[in-house]
Enzyme design. Structure first.
Site, PDB file in Angstrom:
ATOM      1  N   CYS A  79       1.944-106.163  30.172  1.00 55.34           N
ATOM      2  CA  CYS A  79       0.672-106.871  29.607  1.00 55.34           C
ATOM      3  C   CYS A  79       0.145-106.138  28.500  1.00 55.34           C
ATOM      4  O   CYS A  79      -0.643-106.382  27.838  1.00 55.34           O
ATOM      5  CB  CYS A  79      -0.319-107.023  30.819  1.00 55.34           C
ATOM      6  SG  CYS A  79      -0.888-105.541  31.405  1.00 55.34           S
ATOM      7  N   HIS A 100     -16.699-109.911  16.694  1.00 55.07           N
ATOM      8  CA  HIS A 100     -17.061-111.162  17.029  1.00 55.07           C
ATOM      9  C   HIS A 100     -16.812-112.179  15.912  1.00 55.07           C
ATOM     10  O   HIS A 100     -16.041-113.392  16.002  1.00 55.07           O
ATOM     11  CB  HIS A 100     -18.464-111.455  17.471  1.00 55.07           C
ATOM     12  CG  HIS A 100     -18.536-110.827  19.011  1.00 55.07           C
ATOM     13  ND1 HIS A 100     -19.780-110.348  19.322  1.00 55.07           N
ATOM     14  CD2 HIS A 100     -17.768-110.660  19.822  1.00 55.07           C
ATOM     15  CE1 HIS A 100     -19.721-109.794  20.549  1.00 55.07           C
ATOM     16  NE2 HIS A 100     -18.307-110.220  20.894  1.00 55.07           N
TER      17      HIS A 100
HETATM   18  C1  PEP Z   1      -2.505-101.315  28.260  1.00 56.71           C
HETATM   19  O1  PEP Z   1      -3.012-100.194  28.253  1.00 56.71           O
HETATM   20  O2  PEP Z   1      -1.339-101.516  27.858  1.00 56.71           O
HETATM   21  C2  PEP Z   1      -3.482-102.494  28.826  1.00 56.71           C
HETATM   22  C3  PEP Z   1      -2.799-103.942  28.845  1.00 56.71           C
HETATM   23  O3  PEP Z   1      -4.615-102.313  28.959  1.00 56.71           O
HETATM   24  P1  PEP Z   1      -5.519-102.186  27.898  1.00 56.71           P
HETATM   25  O4  PEP Z   1      -5.053-102.341  26.763  1.00 56.71           O
HETATM   26  O5  PEP Z   1      -6.859-103.127  28.241  1.00 56.71           O
HETATM   27  O6  PEP Z   1      -6.118-100.706  28.080  1.00 56.71           O
END
Ligand code: PEP
Ligand code: MG
Length: 596
Positions: free
Chosen positions: A516, A203
């Site tokens: 992502c 944090h």
């Molecule tokens: C990933 O695994 O690339 C993802 C985006 O999810 P997290 O990082 O939350 O596991």
């Protein structure tokens, strides 16, 4: 760890100390070393007649500490992220498990309230520090902070940690620094922060980034090298603290700091222009968020929407699970900030060894391969139904899409779809509004799905590549291990081959595909992915301007040519080398945060 220096504070030579680059920027200034907070009390054994009074004293201390924290949160200068951290502390202070543990020690062991609180906090913090999950390990510091607040309330210590009233600009150096310390100190005279504890996800780092204070955390042995008054260069981009720098190092540091600031301003200035390649093709850039209040920050940094909202953060640091209404309110807040831009909710990805509210999960010897995410959701379908309903209700207020993490088999996916249909029926039965259609997508982050993308894609309305987990599971490297970090490269040809297969599979099935994972926050990787055929990326909001700029400097033909060459290589190092040799010279300012 130190380089080229001595371990004595008396030594005058410059010393470079390495830590974690927690908040970007470079600053130079005199150190102010904060002493650790010491609260003394007498360990007293209670007489029977004193026990009830002591329990009441503890309960009053909880109320006092909550009041104190609330008044900090109400300060007009407290930002949304600071306020949400304070809310998390308030919940921890009110935690029933903590209260019953302290009461038990008072009643059963006859310990005075201070003693009972210290013991309880030690036990809670030790359990959390032993967890594999870095997020949970970091929460042990939050518990220590809560314990400190309770002891202050109990002992009547004059204030929380005796923080100096800063009259001049300093670099704050400490063993640990809580977010509320930062809040109390204010940004005005804080040039930079350096601490021995902390990680990028703690944090304190989140607040430091929100306040834009350059920070290096996790610097081993920092306090043995630094005394108050020592001149420091804090490089929050590279994660280096230079103690007693030479004049040349100082002017170089100042210069780099100025250039970083100029670059950030310049990139932000242009952030709402359309993202295109140098050859004109449009690219879509979205942001990843963990809390609703980050949506506005993402938009201000040029996000066209949210490509990943990690909803599991709604469940952490609390003893009672979030209700459907609470989740709905949170989701609505994000949608309002987005003003019609799309938002992809990811259903909760939690489990393994993580405690979830008051649910007691079976022990997971190998959490990353255990009852996690969708597996947990199917084991406890009410959890998923509640979340689906909250998301569906939110769909009446904006452009909502939902994706599901860690899908591994089609059987699981069909089960998810069945629950989703049931949640739609529940919402309709209550006559609550929702969008007529909410797309449901799969996160491609387990190799089984990437390998069988032709079977999965037709059953999903969209796909999103989670390269963090895809890399972890393809290369059998624990993504949370600092020692193995260098083995977990998303440039590994095995990972790239899977990604290319997913891009082709999504195209053949005519399904939208986004990425992502953290790979989408790396300018060189994004260029490679464009060359492989990706056109939509979701990333940390702060890097959006850099990625946008990097894409403006490269043509599609170049990206495709290099990608083709790369698919013939056999190691991550060769891939990185080839990418760097083609593009790094053009992106030098971006790759180094405006520095040489
Ligand atoms: C990933 O695994 O690339 C993802 C985006 O999810 P997290 O990082 O939350 O596991
Ligand atoms: Mg993942």
């Amino acid at each position: 760890m130190s380089e080229g220096g001595s371990s004595s504070k008396l030594q005058a030579a410059a010393t470079h100390l390495r830590g974690i680059a927690a908040a970007p920027g470079v600053a130079v200034g005199p150190a102010l070393v904060l002493a650790p907070q010491q609260i003394s009390y007498v360990r007293r054994s209670l007489r029977t007649a004193e026990i009830d009074g002591e329990v009441e004293r503890f309960q009053e201390a909880v109320r006092d500490a909550q009041k104190e924290l609330r008044s900090m949160g109400e300060r007009s200068s407290a930002s949304r992220s600071e306020q949400s951290i304070i809310e998390a502390y308030l919940l921890m202070l009110g935690d029933e498990t903590l209260a019953s543990d302290v009461e038990l020690r008072i009643r059963r062991d006859r310990q005075c309230a201070e003693w009972a609180v210290s013991r309880s906090i030690e036990t809670f913090a030790a359990t959390l520090s032993a967890q594999k999950d870095p997020y949970l390990r970091e929460r042990s510091h939050d518990f220590e902070f809560i314990g400190e607040q309770l002891l202050i309330a109990l002992t009547g210590a004059s204030s929380r940690r005796v923080l100096p009233r800063l009259q001049e600009s300093v670099v704050l150096v400490a063993h640990e620094l809580s977010p509320t310390d930062l809040l109390a100190l204010g940004k005005e005279h804080l040039l930079a922060i350096a601490t021995e504890g902390g990680t990028r996800t703690c944090h304190t780092a989140i607040v430091a980034r929100a306040l834009e204070i350059p920070s290096v955390l996790g610097v081993d042995g920092l306090l043995t090298y630094v005394s108050s008054g020592d001149r420091l260069v804090v490089d929050g981009l590279r994660g280096v603290v230079t103690v007693r720098p030479t004049d040349e190092m100082v002017s170089c540091g100042l210069d780099r700091g100025r250039r970083h600031m100029a670059l950030t301003r310049h990139l932000l200035h242009d952030v709402h222009r359309q993202t295109t390649l140098a050859s004109g093709e449009p690219i879509s850039l979205l942001a990843n968020i963990e809390f609703s209040h980050e949506a506005a920050f993402a938009v201000a940094h040029g996000a066209e929407g949210i490509g990943l909202y990690r909803t599991e953060f709604l469940y952490t640091d609390r003893s009672i699970l979030p209700s459907e209404d609470e989740q709905f309110e949170q989701f609505r807040e994000a949608l309002h900030a987005l003003e019609g831009r799309p938002l992809v909710f990811r259903t909760f990805d939690m489990g393994g060894d993580k405690p979830i509210g008051n649910l007691t999960l079976p022990h997971q010897p190998n959490p990353a391969l255990g009852l996690r995410a969708i597996r947990l959701a199917l084991e406890y379908p009410d959890l998923l139904l509640t979340q689906f309903r909250a998301m569906l209700r939110a769909s009446a207020e904006g452009d909502v899409r939902i994706m599901v993490p860690m899908v591994t088999s089609l059987r699981e996916w069909h089960e998810v779809k069945r629950l989703f249909d049931r949640a739609c029926a529940d919402v309709d039965e209550r006559h609550q509004p929702r969008a007529p259609r909410t797309p449901l997508g799969i996160m491609v982050e387990v190799p089984s799905v990437a390998l069988l993308i032709d079977r999965f894609a037709p059953h999903a309305e969209f796909l999103s590549l989670g390269t963090n987990d895809l890399t972890q599971y393809t290369l059998a490297v624990d993504r949370t291990s600092p020692q193995l970090n260098r083995l977990a490269s998303h440039f590994d040809p095995a990972v790239l081959r899977l990604i290319r297969g997913v891009i082709l599979g999504a195209r053949a099935a005519d399904r939208p595909l986004t990425i992502c994972g953290a790979m989408a926050s790396d300018p060189l990787a994004v260029i490679l992915l464009v060359g492989l055929g990706l056109r939509q990326f979701s990333m940390e909001p702060a890097v959006l301007p850099e990625i946008k700029e990097a894409l403006h400097r490269v043509t599609l033909a170049e990206a495709e040519e290099v990608a083709e060459e790369i698919m013939n290589l056999s190691s991550a190092e060769d891939v990185e080398h080839l990418l760097a040799s083609h593009f790094a010279h053009r992106l030098l300012d971006l790759l180094s945060g405006g520095m040489d």
